[in-house]
Design an enzyme around this catalytic site. Structure first.
Site, PDB file in Angstrom:
ATOM      1  N   GLY A  12     -39.537 -21.383   4.616  1.00 55.21           N
ATOM      2  CA  GLY A  12     -39.177 -21.498   6.027  1.00 55.21           C
ATOM      3  C   GLY A  12     -37.748 -21.115   6.368  1.00 55.21           C
ATOM      4  O   GLY A  12     -37.201 -21.580   7.362  1.00 55.21           O
ATOM      5  N   MET A  90     -48.880 -16.750   4.172  1.00 50.48           N
ATOM      6  CA  MET A  90     -49.425 -15.998   3.039  1.00 50.48           C
ATOM      7  C   MET A  90     -50.933 -15.775   3.117  1.00 50.48           C
ATOM      8  O   MET A  90     -51.595 -15.687   2.082  1.00 50.48           O
ATOM      9  CB  MET A  90     -49.065 -16.716   1.726  1.00 50.48           C
ATOM     10  N   ASN A 107     -44.764  -9.865  12.357  1.00 52.51           N
ATOM     11  CA  ASN A 107     -44.579 -10.308  10.969  1.00 52.51           C
ATOM     12  C   ASN A 107     -43.275  -9.722  10.436  1.00 52.51           C
ATOM     13  O   ASN A 107     -42.789  -8.705  10.930  1.00 52.51           O
ATOM     14  CB  ASN A 107     -45.753  -9.803  10.122  1.00 52.51           C
ATOM     15  N   HIS A 109     -41.636  -8.457   6.664  1.00 54.14           N
ATOM     16  CA  HIS A 109     -42.074  -8.126   5.308  1.00 54.14           C
ATOM     17  C   HIS A 109     -40.871  -7.613   4.512  1.00 54.14           C
ATOM     18  O   HIS A 109     -40.076  -6.823   5.035  1.00 54.14           O
ATOM     19  CB  HIS A 109     -43.172  -7.063   5.386  1.00 54.14           C
TER      20      HIS A 109
END
Ligand code: GRF
Length: 229
Positions: A12, A90, A107, A109
């Site tokens: 987090g 995940m 998202n 990445h």
């Protein structure tokens, strides 16, 4: 203010950065709910410490992905969520989940997509021997780690780089680009044409025709060119 849900399965640190950016007034949004498929995820503690509502259920309690995602959607609708931020979540999302928030799921990445999608983008970058690593914020499509790119940050891989040295460098960049990308989303400045994301000038500059294009920067070349080249 745009009401966000943050989905996280782990540490987090990105969530904490977003919480901080909101508190600092740099990100004009509100985190309405933090959801996790891992009830022990440290991300949930970070949310609770900031007074943010949480929802956590082990996904194995549900017969399939669609059922788990439907439960998340129900909690999000109740919380009035308008956009979804994946921060170390995940699991793949079901088509029904994505259809509930079209163009509103993003998202982050840890690679320069479309290179090195998957669960270990940074380590894969290193093992491949690429000379640049980095991170990408993108809109989410059904395929994993695909979807229109909003912002990317690159950093040179050093000669003696290890996963332990590279990961914190990538995380530090993630914490800079994610709040920025979300502020663009929250202020309605992202437009999708085909699969290309365009950034509109800030509203106050639109009528004056001012351009937000950055001055042309120097190219990043790694390893650096030696004298004479
Ligand atoms: C980040 O590296 C992000 O790129 C990836 O998962 C990691 C989450 O880290 N999707 P954290 O939980 O935000 O610290």
């Amino acid at each position: 203010m745009l009401r966000l849900a943050v989905l996280a399965s782990g540490r987090g640190s990105n969530l904490q950065t977003l919480i901080r950016s909101i508190a600092q007034g740099r990100l004009h949004a509100r985190i309405a709910l933090v959801l996790s498929n891992v009830p022990t995820a440290p991300a949930l503690e970070a949310a609770q410490a900031a007074g943010i509502a949480t929802w956590a259920e082990p996904h194995k309690k549900y017969p399939n992905r669609a059922a788990f995602d439907a439960a998340m959607l129900a909690a999000m609708h109740k919380a009035g969520v308008e956009a979804v931020v994946l921060a170390g979540y995940m699991r793949l999302l079901s088509p029904a989940f994505l259809q509930a928030y079209p163009g509103k799921v993003v998202n982050i990445h840890p690679s320069l997509l479309p290179a090195f999608p998957g669960a270990s983008g940074a380590v894969d970058t290193l093992e491949y021997g690429a000379k640049f690593a980095g991170c990408t914020v993108h809109f989410v499509e059904e395929a994993m780690d695909m979807g229109p790119v909003i912002i990317q940050a690159a950093l040179p891989v050093r000669g003696n780089e290890t996963p332990e040295s590279l990961m914190p460098r990538i995380h530090a960049l993630e914490h800079r680009i994610y709040p920025q990308a979300l502020q663009w989303l929250a202020s309605g400045r992202l437009r999708l044409r085909g699969r290309v994301v365009h950034l509109l000038p800030p509203e106050e500059d639109r009528d004056t025709g001012l351009s937000t294009d950055l001055p042309a920067g120097g190219a990043l070349i790694n390893p650096p060119l030696e004298q004479g080249f």
